[in-house]
Design an enzyme around this catalytic site. Structure first.
Site, short mmCIF file in Angstrom:
data_model
loop_
_atom_site.label_atom_id
_atom_site.label_comp_id
_atom_site.label_asym_id
_atom_site.label_seq_id
_atom_site.Cartn_x
_atom_site.Cartn_y
_atom_site.Cartn_z
N SER A 50 0.79 -1.23 0.00
CA SER A 50 0.00 0.00 0.00
C SER A 50 0.82 1.28 0.00
O SER A 50 0.27 2.35 -0.30
CB SER A 50 -0.94 -0.01 1.21
OG SER A 50 -0.20 -0.24 2.40
N THR A 51 2.07 1.23 0.39
CA THR A 51 2.90 2.45 0.46
C THR A 51 4.34 2.08 0.07
O THR A 51 4.68 0.90 -0.04
CB THR A 51 2.91 3.03 1.91
OG1 THR A 51 3.36 2.02 2.80
CG2 THR A 51 1.54 3.53 2.35
N TYR A 225 18.48 -3.13 3.37
CA TYR A 225 19.24 -1.87 3.29
C TYR A 225 20.59 -2.06 3.97
O TYR A 225 20.71 -2.83 4.92
CB TYR A 225 18.46 -0.73 3.97
CG TYR A 225 19.16 0.59 3.88
CD1 TYR A 225 19.33 1.20 2.64
CD2 TYR A 225 19.69 1.22 5.01
CE1 TYR A 225 20.01 2.41 2.52
CE2 TYR A 225 20.36 2.43 4.91
CZ TYR A 225 20.52 3.02 3.66
OH TYR A 225 21.20 4.20 3.55
N TYR A 235 21.82 1.39 12.05
CA TYR A 235 21.12 0.56 11.06
C TYR A 235 21.77 -0.81 10.89
O TYR A 235 21.35 -1.79 11.48
CB TYR A 235 20.94 1.30 9.71
CG TYR A 235 19.83 0.64 8.93
CD1 TYR A 235 18.54 1.16 8.95
CD2 TYR A 235 20.04 -0.57 8.27
CE1 TYR A 235 17.49 0.49 8.31
CE2 TYR A 235 19.00 -1.24 7.63
CZ TYR A 235 17.74 -0.71 7.65
OH TYR A 235 16.71 -1.37 7.04
N VAL A 274 12.55 8.45 1.68
CA VAL A 274 11.54 8.87 2.65
C VAL A 274 10.31 7.98 2.49
O VAL A 274 9.67 7.97 1.45
CB VAL A 274 11.10 10.34 2.38
CG1 VAL A 274 10.10 10.78 3.45
CG2 VAL A 274 12.28 11.26 2.32
P1 NAD Z 1 6.33 1.43 4.25
O1 NAD Z 1 6.08 1.81 5.67
O2 NAD Z 1 6.10 2.46 3.20
O3 NAD Z 1 5.44 0.14 3.84
C1 NAD Z 1 5.16 -0.89 4.70
C2 NAD Z 1 4.03 -1.75 4.15
O4 NAD Z 1 3.83 -2.85 5.04
C3 NAD Z 1 2.67 -1.06 4.03
O5 NAD Z 1 2.01 -1.53 2.86
C4 NAD Z 1 1.92 -1.55 5.26
O6 NAD Z 1 0.50 -1.55 5.13
C5 NAD Z 1 2.45 -2.96 5.34
N1 NAD Z 1 2.31 -3.58 6.66
C6 NAD Z 1 2.90 -3.23 7.83
N2 NAD Z 1 2.53 -4.09 8.81
C7 NAD Z 1 1.70 -5.00 8.23
C8 NAD Z 1 1.00 -6.14 8.70
N3 NAD Z 1 1.09 -6.55 9.96
N4 NAD Z 1 0.23 -6.82 7.82
C9 NAD Z 1 0.10 -6.43 6.52
N5 NAD Z 1 0.78 -5.37 6.02
C10 NAD Z 1 1.54 -4.67 6.86
O7 NAD Z 1 7.82 0.87 4.22
P2 NAD Z 1 8.98 0.80 3.13
O8 NAD Z 1 10.02 1.80 3.51
O9 NAD Z 1 8.44 0.77 1.75
O10 NAD Z 1 9.60 -0.62 3.49
C11 NAD Z 1 9.36 -1.80 2.77
C12 NAD Z 1 10.60 -2.67 2.81
O11 NAD Z 1 11.66 -1.98 2.13
C13 NAD Z 1 11.12 -2.96 4.22
O12 NAD Z 1 11.63 -4.27 4.26
C14 NAD Z 1 12.25 -1.96 4.38
O13 NAD Z 1 13.21 -2.34 5.32
C15 NAD Z 1 12.80 -1.99 2.96
N6 NAD Z 1 13.69 -0.84 2.62
C16 NAD Z 1 13.30 0.44 2.86
C17 NAD Z 1 14.18 1.48 2.58
C18 NAD Z 1 13.80 2.91 2.87
O14 NAD Z 1 14.68 3.77 2.89
N7 NAD Z 1 12.54 3.24 3.02
C19 NAD Z 1 15.44 1.22 2.01
C20 NAD Z 1 15.78 -0.11 1.73
C21 NAD Z 1 14.90 -1.14 2.05
#
Ligand code: NAD
Length: 397
Positions: A50-51, A225, A235, A274
């Site tokens: 979703s995000t 990451y 981290y 972000v």
């Molecule tokens: P985000 O917060 O935008 O998205 C999280 C998603 O998980 C959402 O769709 C939310 O609804 C869902 N979610 C959370 N808890 C849930 C549950 N119990 N049941 C069902 N859905 C659930 O996060 P993001 O930054 O896109 O992170 C996604 C992945 O990418 C993670 O593994 C994160 O570590 C990784 N990541 C993020 C970054 C960054 O800088 N944002 C960098 C590298 C890797």
């Protein structure tokens, strides 16, 4: 109601339906402009769709590959007088756009860690798609209730071993201060691994596989990451890093399980961006606002949609074979980690203060991107107009 942002620390407690739709629309337009990709998976399950990275991982297969997508997320629907969460509005907008294109798109809202949601997903795949060709695992959650023991684990964002003092920024107020974070206990390390490590990913793949809904040759990808040494204590060498090591080790195990059927399991190391998840990590938002400034100046800045388009175009589809590092991971953080980029960030880092933050970093870009996550600050949206906070999910009937 007229919907305005209500920022509380690192979260915005309101979201704008038309603004979220515009944000999703921008990402779809980016993918359309890039053009179709060949060899894309045709039936895709996105867990955490979703995000952030998960939403982008739903948009790219749908709009560059014509894929049917099943999305799983944990979001709040709107009520009279109260907005839905941004991920809800994003998913409504995604489904509408996919349906308008004649694409299958359904969403399941609930706790992805539970057996019940896994069961619902399997039933839906059996009824509608038969099998899936790809499973993208993109959950970021502060807690997890274990489906077998019923125990609830909370993840923490702490260093391991020694306390850590570093600069951090209150992105809402623009205040740069030093923060000292005490080391995690062994229990906190284990609990963070239980939430953000690979156990749930493996449970998903095992459940899908046992139910016969993973197509031969199915691909699964999860995101991780690494980042520069400026953030390592909090981290990569911290509690979340332990969880990511566990996730990466899980990829190897899953690759072994899927290989006999021609399947693959991979981890992609993505760029710092972000998102709702990253804004909650101490120190990292200050690094991101500096990174944005430097990468924008070099013309190499990317957002979630650019990263995931590149993941498919350069590694997973389009006739490409994944280019892996020595540990077997895809490196979408290659541009972030270029020595000239990191050298400039490391030079800015010690100089940053509350007074010079606006000049030395892209805190303005950080803030507007943060607001866009919730549907605010998007061009072409009338934020003075009345909005209906209740937006039904098309696939929920
Ligand atoms: P985000 O917060 O935008 O998205 C999280 C998603 O998980 C959402 O769709 C939310 O609804 C869902 N979610 C959370 N808890 C849930 C549950 N119990 N049941 C069902 N859905 C659930 O996060 P993001 O930054 O896109 O992170 C996604 C992945 O990418 C993670 O593994 C994160 O570590 C990784 N990541 C993020 C970054 C960054 O800088 N944002 C960098 C590298 C890797």
């Amino acid at each position: 109601m007229i919907i305005k942002p209500k920022v509380r620390g690192f979260i915005c407690v309101t979201a704008h339906p038309e603004g979220c739709a515009a944000h999703v629309g921008q990402q779809i337009e980016f993918v359309r402009a890039k053009g179709p990709l060949s060899g894309m998976p045709k039936r895709v399950l996105v867990i955490g769709s979703s995000t952030g990275y998960g939403l982008a991982s739903r948009i790219v297969p749908a709009f560059a590959g014509g894929a049917a997508t099943l999305g799983v997320f944990f979001e709040k629907a709107g009520e009279e007088g109260r907005t839905a969460s941004a991920g809800w509005y994003n998913s409504v907008a995604f489904e509408k756009a996919a349906h308008a294109e004649g694409l299958y798109a359904k969403s399941i809202n609930g706790d992805a860690f539970s057996d019940e949601i896994k069961r619902q997903v399997i039933e839906t795949i059996k009824a509608d798609l038969g099998q899936v060709d790809a499973v993208i695992y993109s959950l970021a959650s502060p807690r997890r209730t274990h489906p077998k023991s019923g125990e609830t684990f909370k993840s923490t964002l702490k260093p391991i071993g020694d306390s850590f003092t570093a600069k951090t920024v209150d992105t809402d107020k623009g205040l740069v201060t030093d923060i000292t974070i005490n080391p995690a206990s062994e229990q906190e390390v284990a609990d963070t691994v239980a939430v953000m490590g690979g156990e749930d990913w493996e449970m998903w793949i095992d459940a899908l596989s046992e139910a016969g809904v993973l197509a031969p040759g199915a691909l699964t990808v999860a995101y991780s990451y690494i980042g520069p040494d400026l953030t390592w204590a909090i981290y990569r060498n911290g509690t979340i890093g332990r969880a990511k090591e566990d996730l990466e080790a899980t990829a190897k195990r899953l690759a072994g399980k899927l290989a006999p059927n021609g399947g693959r399991a991979l981890v992609s190391i993505n760029k710092a961006l972000v998102t709702q998840a990253s804004s909650a990590i101490p120190v990292v938002p200050l690094y991101i606002s500096m990174l944005y400034k430097v990468m924008k100046a070099h013309g190499t800045h990317e957002g979630c949609i650019e990263q995931i388009e590149r993941l498919f175009a350069g590694h997973l589809a389009n006739g490409a074979t994944p280019q892996l590092d020595e540990a077997g991971r895809i490196r979408l953080d290659d541009l972030e980690m270029r020595p000239e980029i990191q050298k400039e960030v490391a030079e800015i880092w010690p100089q940053a203060t509350t007074e010079n933050l606006a000049a030395l970093s892209d805190i303005a870009g950080y803030r507007s991107e943060f607001l866009r996550l919730f549907g605010f600050s998007l061009p072409g949206v009338n934020y003075e107009a009345e909005s209906d906070p209740i937006a039904p999910m098309p696939s929920h009937g």
